[in-house]
Write a protein that holds these residues in place. Structure first.
Motif, short mmCIF file in Angstrom:
data_model
loop_
_atom_site.label_atom_id
_atom_site.label_comp_id
_atom_site.label_asym_id
_atom_site.label_seq_id
_atom_site.Cartn_x
_atom_site.Cartn_y
_atom_site.Cartn_z
N ARG A 26 40.81 45.44 -36.47
CA ARG A 26 41.49 45.20 -37.74
C ARG A 26 40.80 44.09 -38.54
O ARG A 26 40.69 44.18 -39.77
N ARG A 27 40.31 43.06 -37.85
CA ARG A 27 39.61 41.99 -38.56
C ARG A 27 38.31 42.51 -39.18
O ARG A 27 37.95 42.12 -40.31
N LEU A 28 37.61 43.38 -38.48
CA LEU A 28 36.40 43.98 -39.05
C LEU A 28 36.76 44.79 -40.28
O LEU A 28 36.07 44.72 -41.31
N GLU A 29 37.82 45.56 -40.21
CA GLU A 29 38.25 46.37 -41.35
C GLU A 29 38.62 45.49 -42.53
O GLU A 29 38.31 45.83 -43.69
N GLN A 30 39.26 44.36 -42.27
CA GLN A 30 39.61 43.44 -43.35
C GLN A 30 38.37 42.81 -43.97
O GLN A 30 38.33 42.57 -45.18
N ALA A 31 37.37 42.56 -43.15
CA ALA A 31 36.11 42.01 -43.67
C ALA A 31 35.39 43.04 -44.53
O ALA A 31 34.69 42.68 -45.50
N PHE B 59 32.87 38.06 -39.51
CA PHE B 59 32.44 39.43 -39.77
C PHE B 59 31.85 39.57 -41.17
O PHE B 59 30.85 40.27 -41.38
N ARG B 60 32.44 38.89 -42.15
CA ARG B 60 31.93 38.96 -43.51
C ARG B 60 30.51 38.41 -43.61
O ARG B 60 29.63 39.02 -44.23
N ARG B 61 30.29 37.27 -42.98
CA ARG B 61 28.95 36.68 -43.00
C ARG B 61 27.95 37.58 -42.30
O ARG B 61 26.80 37.73 -42.74
N ALA B 62 28.39 38.20 -41.22
CA ALA B 62 27.50 39.09 -40.48
C ALA B 62 27.13 40.31 -41.32
O ALA B 62 25.96 40.72 -41.36
N PRO C 91 15.11 41.05 -32.67
CA PRO C 91 15.78 41.37 -31.41
C PRO C 91 17.29 41.16 -31.53
O PRO C 91 17.75 40.42 -32.39
N LEU C 92 18.03 41.85 -30.68
CA LEU C 92 19.47 41.66 -30.65
C LEU C 92 19.80 40.21 -30.37
O LEU C 92 19.31 39.62 -29.43
N GLN C 93 20.61 39.59 -31.22
CA GLN C 93 20.95 38.19 -31.05
C GLN C 93 22.37 37.93 -31.48
O GLN C 93 22.89 38.60 -32.37
N PRO C 94 23.05 37.00 -30.83
CA PRO C 94 24.46 36.75 -31.15
C PRO C 94 24.63 35.98 -32.44
O PRO C 94 23.88 35.04 -32.72
N LEU C 95 25.60 36.39 -33.24
CA LEU C 95 25.97 35.64 -34.43
C LEU C 95 27.07 34.65 -34.10
O LEU C 95 27.13 33.57 -34.64
N SER C 96 27.97 35.02 -33.19
CA SER C 96 29.04 34.12 -32.80
C SER C 96 29.67 34.63 -31.52
O SER C 96 29.85 35.82 -31.34
N THR C 97 29.99 33.71 -30.61
CA THR C 97 30.58 34.13 -29.34
C THR C 97 31.68 33.19 -28.87
O THR C 97 32.20 33.37 -27.78
#
Length: 234
Positions: free
Chosen positions: A19-24, A200-203, A215-221
């Motif tokens: 739901r948070r992704l959808e809101q973003a 999510f918005r920043r991402a 390469p695959l890297q984390p944005l936030s964990t």
């Protein structure tokens, strides 16, 4: 942009994260060009279809905490759900195995009904307190989403889409996924957990503007909840 989401239908943070992704995505100017694909992930492949234990008792046993502490932890998760417009009914939830639910989702994906079926599976478990391993429950969800009930029944009875579920789980292991939800954006960035909407918005903005392969890297964990086979972090 393609967003792949590894999640399980009995993981509370997976529904919150969805739901948070959808809101973003709502204010994102390129949202029509974003494809979301849900990948299979079983928190507990050995979970029984039915158990006499409540979700509070299961959490208490996994964490080694008291029943009251488990209830408070679940209440906290419930408040996070309410903040994004969801209703979690922990007192009446029916903990269960999710393998057949994932097979149904794989079938729905092939038929272009993945988004609808995924939402209905989450809602059935967390809000309607339905046992989503029950064949009749799954068939009702399939039919409500516009899938052919007879064909869906054949899928569930035959064991079809088992390989697709296992492939997603093997890929999660290869990516180093330890808990869900786990979001992969354009195979460049990973977000672990039900992060705040702003993350999510920043991402979304960063990946959209990204022109070079990385390469695959984390944005936030470290800010969002996750669920593992040991339970859900609060």
């Amino acid at each position: 942009m393609k967003i792949e989401v590894w999640s399980d239908f009995v993981c509370p943070f997976c529904y919150i994260g969805k739901r948070r992704l959808e809101q973003a995505l709502e204010p994102f100017p390129h949202r029509e060009d974003v494809e979301i694909v849900f990948r299979s992930f079983e928190l507990d492949p050995n979970a029984p279809n039915e158990t006499p234990l409540t979700i509070h008792e299961i959490i208490a046993n996994k964490y080694g905490i008291s029943l009251e502490e488990a209830k408070r932890a679940n209440a906290d998760i419930g408040r996070q759900a309410e903040a994004v417009g969801l209703t979690f009914r922990f007192d009446t939830m029916k903990p269960t195995n999710t393998f057949d639910a994932h097979r149904l989702a794989q079938y729905a994906n092939e038929k272009g009904k993945l988004q609808d079926v995924v939402e209905r599976l989450f809602y059935a478990y967390f809000t309607e307190s339905k046992r989503i391993s029950d064949r009749n429950v799954l068939l009702a969800i399939a039919e409500a989403a516009g899938l052919d009930r007879t064909e869906a029944e054949e899928v569930l009875a035959s064991g079809r889409y088992t390989q697709e579920v296992r492939r997603d789980e093997e890929e999660a292991a290869a990516l180093g996924v330890r808990g869900v939800p786990f979001f992969v954006l354009n195979r460049k960035y990973a977000i672990s957990g039900a992060q705040p909407v702003e993350v999510f918005r920043r991402a979304l903005e960063k990946v959209w503007e990204e022109e070079q392969s990385r390469p695959l890297q984390p944005l936030s964990t470290d800010q969002g909840g996750t669920c593992t086979d040991e339970g859900c972090s609060i």
